[in-house]
Structures are given as C-alpha cells and as structure tokens.
Design an enzyme around this catalytic site. Structure first.
Site, mmCIF file in Angstrom:
data_model
loop_
_atom_site.group_PDB
_atom_site.id
_atom_site.type_symbol
_atom_site.label_atom_id
_atom_site.label_comp_id
_atom_site.label_asym_id
_atom_site.label_seq_id
_atom_site.Cartn_x
_atom_site.Cartn_y
_atom_site.Cartn_z
ATOM 1 N N HIS A 258 0.975 8.960 -0.399
ATOM 2 C CA HIS A 258 0.987 7.838 0.540
ATOM 3 C C HIS A 258 -0.372 7.645 1.199
ATOM 4 O O HIS A 258 -1.119 8.587 1.412
ATOM 5 C CB HIS A 258 2.098 8.016 1.582
ATOM 6 N N ASN A 259 -0.671 6.381 1.492
ATOM 7 C CA ASN A 259 -1.904 5.969 2.180
ATOM 8 C C ASN A 259 -3.171 6.162 1.354
ATOM 9 O O ASN A 259 -4.276 6.011 1.889
ATOM 10 C CB ASN A 259 -2.088 6.716 3.518
#
Length: 361
Positions: A258-259
């Site tokens: 994620h991110n």
C-alpha cells in the site's frame, strides 16, 4: 518456433521485404525473392525460417543451424554458414523482434479465449455499469455497479470488476483477475490471476488489543501503457493512493504494498516484494526477487541486482546489489575480499577435531 495449434501462421515474406521493413542489409542480393514462412531459434530453424544471432555463447548453434536466413551483426557475419542468407544488422535481436511483431501482432495482448466479440451470455453486468462500444466480456466475468470500461477493452473469463472501478480504452483484463477500488488508464494489459485494489497490510502490531487493523481508504491508480504480469498483487493505499506510472512493465508474481508510488517506464522482474509507502522514481530497473523496505526512496534511473535486499535509499542512477544492498562496486570488492580470505586462509581453518563427548543440544 511458432506452433500453429495456438498461433496464427503469418503470410510468407521475401528477404527483400524483411530487409526493407527492418533496415537490415541483405548481403546476397540474388536471394531477395527467397521466401520465409516462419520464425525460429537457431537450433530449431529450418530452411524456411528466419532466425537471429547476437550472442557468442550460441556460436555452435549458429554453425549448425539449418535456417534460411539470419539477422547478424557485422562482427559475426563471417561465422554464418554459406547456406544461410545474411541480413546484416547493427541490432540483430531488435530487427528480429520487429518482424515478429509484424507477423504475430495478435500475441502482443491477450484476446478473448472464446473468440468472443461481445458480452457473453453467462457474464454478469450490473445495470448501472457503463461499457462503451466494442467492449468484450468473456463467460462468467462479473462487472459490478458503477463500473466504466472504455471501448476496445477485453475482460477475461471469471474476472471480477468491483464497484466504481474505471478501466480505460483498449485494455485487457486477464481471466480470473479481480480489480477493486482502482482507476486504470488506456492500453493497460493485466495478465491472468492478478489481484488489484485489495486491503494493504496495515496493522498496529502487538498492542493490548492484539493486532489492530488500520482502515485502507486509498485507491490504486494505474496510468497508461502499463503491463502487469500474471499473479501480481497490488494493494490499495491506506490514506494516499498506490500509483503505477505510465509505461511501467511488471513481471509475474510481484507484490506491491500500500501507498507505493512507482514512476514512469520502470521495469520490475518476477517475484519482487515492495513494502508499503515506498517511492520509486522513473526508469528504475529491479531484478528478480528484489525486496525493498518500506518508506524508502529509489532515485530515477537506479538499478538493483536480482535477489538483493534494500534497506536504504538509493540515489538517482545508482547501481546497487547484495544483501543488504550497497553500491555494486563496493559489494563486488567485499565479495572478492571474502573469497581471497577463504582461499588464502590457514589450511586447517575450520577443521578442528570434534569433541567425542559433545552430543549436541
């Protein structure tokens, strides 16, 4: 060698046509009307096949080849057997690929496995979904509410497209793929079995309440001309988005946390693992099985050797490798130093007589 059971047989080409298409020079102009009906490797080619040679490791195969014609650089031209027509090229493999792309354009992106040209009867398309003209949806695919899919896109059998997902034009979503919480650009190729937009691995670990899950409310943004290999997983962001930059090519079985932000025109080989909140610049190349820690920054143009573990930022155009990764020159010096120590050490080092009373733990 092309297998006709799986791939369309290309029309015959003359050597003059091949030379004109690739910019290669046909050394023996009298062979200009010689026809080529297929492409093959040096060792499998027959008299009607075109092949290429650009690596001296395969010199024995070149000497024994039965090919009708061969792309070869001037450096190795004299090694080509007399029965093989020489197509001189400064970049033999690139010339060969040019012809391969012309002959087998249908292999460059997945097509419907069922020769389907519309929405299959067994596909499920929510009434609120909007599909432009010429979208193909194969059997048993599911298109959720509010989905938008651009013209010319193909959704493979058993694929599931979650609510609100947007897929651009001329995209291909492979069989068994799931996509949720994602916006996808044009000309994106997603191979079978990918999973895009699921929760990232976000927890507060080892608290009094156990492992507390952190809401993942970001998206996955995939820009134009991206290719994603089979079995790859891309987690959606927690607060900010996970981003895959334009023109990036990702191999099979890559995990993107994620991110993560990946820049434009990057190359990621198989089985890479990218931890969360990592930023990768443009034109970065990562070898197979590279692992990169979270919250790092990999600069534009950096390259990382296969099977390296990265725990530090890498500057632009850095060449790093090893475990843990460091500049390759330093890594090689250390490897050579250890090798010298092992080679030049005491003859009996490490060979002490075992204690007969020692029975282990």
């Amino acid at each position: 060698m092309t297998q006709p059971a799986f791939f369309k047989q290309p029309p015959p080409l003359t050597l003059v046509e091949i030379a004109a298409s690739t910019g290669a020079q046909l050394i023996d102009a009298s062979r200009g009307e010689q026809r080529i009906t297929g492409l093959a490797s040096l060792d499998q080619a027959g008299p009607m096949h075109l092949t290429f040679f650009d690596n001296h490791k395969y010199a024995a195969q070149l000497a024994a080849t039965r090919a009708g014609a061969c792309f070869v650089s001037p450096r190795f031209e004299a090694s080509v057997p007399g029965h093989v027509a020489v197509l001189r090229s400064a970049a033999p493999f690139r010339a060969f690929v040019r012809i391969a792309r012309d002959c087998h354009a249908d292999t460059l992106r997945p097509q419907s496995w069922f020769d389907n040209a519309t929405i299959a009867a067994s596909a499920v398309v929510h009434p609120s979904a909007h599909l432009e003209d010429a979208v193909v949806v194969d059997p048993l695919a599911v298109i959720g509410p509010g989905v938008e899919i651009g013209t010319g896109s193909v959704i493979g059998s058993g694929a599931v497209i979650g609510p609100g997902v947007r897929i651009g034009r001329n995209c291909n979503v492979g069989a068994g793929t799931t996509i949720q919480v994602a916006l996808i650009g044009n000309n994106v190729l997603i191979h079978p079995g990918c999973h895009i937009g699921q929760d990232g691995y976000g927890f507060i670990f080892f608290g009094s309440e156990g492992h507390v899950k952190v809401p993942q409310t970001g998206r996955v943004l995939i820009q134009n001309d991206v290719e994603i290999g089979a079995g790859t997983t891309i987690d959606r962001g927690s607060l900010r988005d996970t981003v895959i930059g334009e023109g990036t090519k990702i191999d099979n079985q890559v995990q993107i946390g994620h991110n993560v932000t990946i820049g434009r025109r990057c190359l990621l080989a198989a089985q890479i693992g990218l931890a969360g909140s990592l930023t990768i610049g443009d034109n970065v190349a990562l070898g197979a099985k590279v692992g990169i820690n979270n919250h790092l920054h990999i600069g534009d143009g950096a390259q990382v050797v296969a099977m390296s573990g990265v725990k530090d930022d890498i500057p632009p155009n850095g060449r790093w490798g090893g475990y843990f990764a460091k500049p390759t020159r330093q890594w090689y010096r250390e490897l050579f130093a250890v090798e010298r120590l092992a080679r030049d050490g005491a003859p009996n080092a490490g060979s002490a007589t075992p204690d007969p009373t020692d029975r282990g733990a």
